[in-house]
Design a protein around this motif. Sequence first.
Motif, PDB file in Angstrom:
ATOM      1  N   UNK A   1       0.790  -1.228   0.000  1.00 41.38           N
ATOM      2  CA  UNK A   1       0.000   0.000   0.000  1.00 41.38           C
ATOM      3  C   UNK A   1       0.822   1.277   0.000  1.00 41.38           C
ATOM      4  N   UNK A   2       2.147   1.154  -0.018  1.00 42.97           N
ATOM      5  CA  UNK A   2       2.994   2.353  -0.025  1.00 42.97           C
ATOM      6  C   UNK A   2       2.868   3.066  -1.371  1.00 42.97           C
ATOM      7  N   UNK A   3       2.534   4.338  -1.314  1.00 38.47           N
ATOM      8  CA  UNK A   3       2.362   5.135  -2.542  1.00 38.47           C
ATOM      9  C   UNK A   3       3.504   6.131  -2.678  1.00 38.47           C
ATOM     10  N   UNK A   4       4.039   6.294  -3.889  1.00 42.55           N
ATOM     11  CA  UNK A   4       5.141   7.244  -4.075  1.00 42.55           C
ATOM     12  C   UNK A   4       4.698   8.701  -4.069  1.00 42.55           C
ATOM     13  N   UNK A   5       3.402   8.939  -4.103  1.00 40.05           N
ATOM     14  CA  UNK A   5       2.884  10.308  -4.078  1.00 40.05           C
ATOM     15  C   UNK A   5       1.370  10.275  -4.081  1.00 40.05           C
ATOM     16  N   UNK A   6       0.724  11.397  -3.760  1.00 33.55           N
ATOM     17  CA  UNK A   6      -0.734  11.426  -3.654  1.00 33.55           C
ATOM     18  C   UNK A   6      -1.455  11.044  -4.947  1.00 33.55           C
ATOM     19  N   UNK A   7      -0.858  11.353  -6.084  1.00 32.23           N
ATOM     20  CA  UNK A   7      -1.519  11.058  -7.362  1.00 32.23           C
ATOM     21  C   UNK A   7      -0.994   9.767  -7.995  1.00 32.23           C
ATOM     22  N   UNK A   8      -0.188   9.023  -7.245  1.00 29.09           N
ATOM     23  CA  UNK A   8       0.409   7.791  -7.771  1.00 29.09           C
ATOM     24  C   UNK A   8      -0.185   6.569  -7.084  1.00 29.09           C
ATOM     25  N   UNK A   9      -0.280   5.496  -7.851  1.00 30.59           N
ATOM     26  CA  UNK A   9      -0.799   4.250  -7.294  1.00 30.59           C
ATOM     27  C   UNK A   9       0.296   3.492  -6.555  1.00 30.59           C
ATOM     28  N   UNK A  10      -0.132   2.766  -5.535  1.00 33.62           N
ATOM     29  CA  UNK A  10       0.746   1.809  -4.875  1.00 33.62           C
ATOM     30  C   UNK A  10       0.841   0.554  -5.725  1.00 33.62           C
ATOM     31  N   UNK A  11       1.750  -0.347  -5.359  1.00 35.07           N
ATOM     32  CA  UNK A  11       1.843  -1.634  -6.065  1.00 35.07           C
ATOM     33  C   UNK A  11       0.518  -2.386  -5.949  1.00 35.07           C
ATOM     34  N   UNK A  12      -0.087  -2.350  -4.762  1.00 34.43           N
ATOM     35  CA  UNK A  12      -1.360  -3.028  -4.561  1.00 34.43           C
ATOM     36  C   UNK A  12      -2.459  -2.458  -5.431  1.00 34.43           C
ATOM     37  N   UNK A  13      -2.473  -1.149  -5.609  1.00 36.78           N
ATOM     38  CA  UNK A  13      -3.482  -0.526  -6.466  1.00 36.78           C
ATOM     39  C   UNK A  13      -3.289  -0.918  -7.933  1.00 36.78           C
ATOM     40  N   UNK A  14      -2.045  -1.062  -8.351  1.00 38.60           N
ATOM     41  CA  UNK A  14      -1.785  -1.547  -9.719  1.00 38.60           C
ATOM     42  C   UNK A  14      -2.408  -2.931  -9.913  1.00 38.60           C
ATOM     43  N   UNK A  15      -2.201  -3.810  -8.923  1.00 41.72           N
ATOM     44  CA  UNK A  15      -2.757  -5.161  -9.005  1.00 41.72           C
ATOM     45  C   UNK A  15      -4.278  -5.128  -8.945  1.00 41.72           C
ATOM     46  N   UNK A  16      -4.826  -4.282  -8.082  1.00 42.82           N
ATOM     47  CA  UNK A  16      -6.288  -4.177  -7.968  1.00 42.82           C
ATOM     48  C   UNK A  16      -6.906  -3.717  -9.284  1.00 42.82           C
ATOM     49  N   UNK A  17      -6.271  -2.767  -9.940  1.00 44.93           N
ATOM     50  CA  UNK A  17      -6.745  -2.301 -11.256  1.00 44.93           C
ATOM     51  C   UNK A  17      -6.769  -3.465 -12.248  1.00 44.93           C
ATOM     52  N   UNK A  18      -5.697  -4.252 -12.270  1.00 47.59           N
ATOM     53  CA  UNK A  18      -5.655  -5.410 -13.163  1.00 47.59           C
ATOM     54  C   UNK A  18      -6.747  -6.410 -12.808  1.00 47.59           C
ATOM     55  N   UNK A  19      -7.006  -6.595 -11.523  1.00 50.30           N
ATOM     56  CA  UNK A  19      -8.051  -7.524 -11.090  1.00 50.30           C
ATOM     57  C   UNK A  19      -9.426  -7.063 -11.557  1.00 50.30           C
ATOM     58  N   UNK A  20      -9.678  -5.762 -11.483  1.00 54.62           N
ATOM     59  CA  UNK A  20     -10.972  -5.222 -11.907  1.00 54.62           C
ATOM     60  C   UNK A  20     -11.151  -5.407 -13.413  1.00 54.62           C
ATOM     61  N   UNK A  21     -10.120  -5.070 -14.172  1.00 55.28           N
ATOM     62  CA  UNK A  21     -10.193  -5.219 -15.629  1.00 55.28           C
ATOM     63  C   UNK A  21     -10.362  -6.697 -15.999  1.00 55.28           C
ATOM     64  N   UNK A  22      -9.589  -7.564 -15.338  1.00 52.86           N
ATOM     65  CA  UNK A  22      -9.711  -8.995 -15.597  1.00 52.86           C
ATOM     66  C   UNK A  22     -11.089  -9.518 -15.240  1.00 52.86           C
ATOM     67  N   UNK A  23     -11.676  -8.963 -14.177  1.00 48.89           N
ATOM     68  CA  UNK A  23     -13.009  -9.377 -13.771  1.00 48.89           C
ATOM     69  C   UNK A  23     -14.056  -9.095 -14.827  1.00 48.89           C
TER      70      UNK A  23
END
Length: 198
Positions: free
Chosen positions: A39-61
């Motif tokens: 969940x560590x984010x490099x900045x307020x407008x940047x995704x964390x590693x987990x958010x990248x995976x969650x995005x892929x999960x949503x698209x895959x769903x």
Amino acid sequence: MPVAVRATSDFFDQLTNDLLVLRVKAQQRFRPLSAEELNRRPGPSRWSAGQCLEHLNIVGGYYLPSIAARIKRAQERGSRPAAVAKQGYLGKKFIDAMRTPSSVKTYNSPQRYAPTGTRLPRTVTEVFSRQVDELLRLTLLARQVNANTIRIPNALFPLILLRLTDQLEFLVVHMQRHIAQAEAVLAGNAVGAKASAA
């Protein structure tokens, strides 16, 4: 703009190899991460590693059940594989856009395909691993039908129907892009992950 025509076996071999690499990364790089690391984010407008995976999960769903249903219908019709895997004009444009490194070009993800939160559970990595496995399974099944003739509705514009060959390649390239972003975040690279088109 020329589109690709590749031997069907070569096309699916490449997709399979790319997915196997992603599968190893999912197992070895992401599943061992702590919730804090995910969940560590490099900045307020940047995704964390987990958010990248969650995005892929949503698209895959969205895409994986649609692809599975259409492959099943093709099997029931007695579809047989073609000698070559063809690429459509729109498919090529979408795939080429995803191949552009995020450090060169970023895309804003539509809200419905954006991550669901900033504190994601570690299960996000398990869901991603299962989706990679499912895409591997569907790629194997797609070898056995004429993937050029199966059309998949686009997640953003359902009236746009991509060839199954293009949709599978797009999903793999989309995964590669976001996994690279997630790895950049974990490495402390602030260029990292920003919202990117589904």
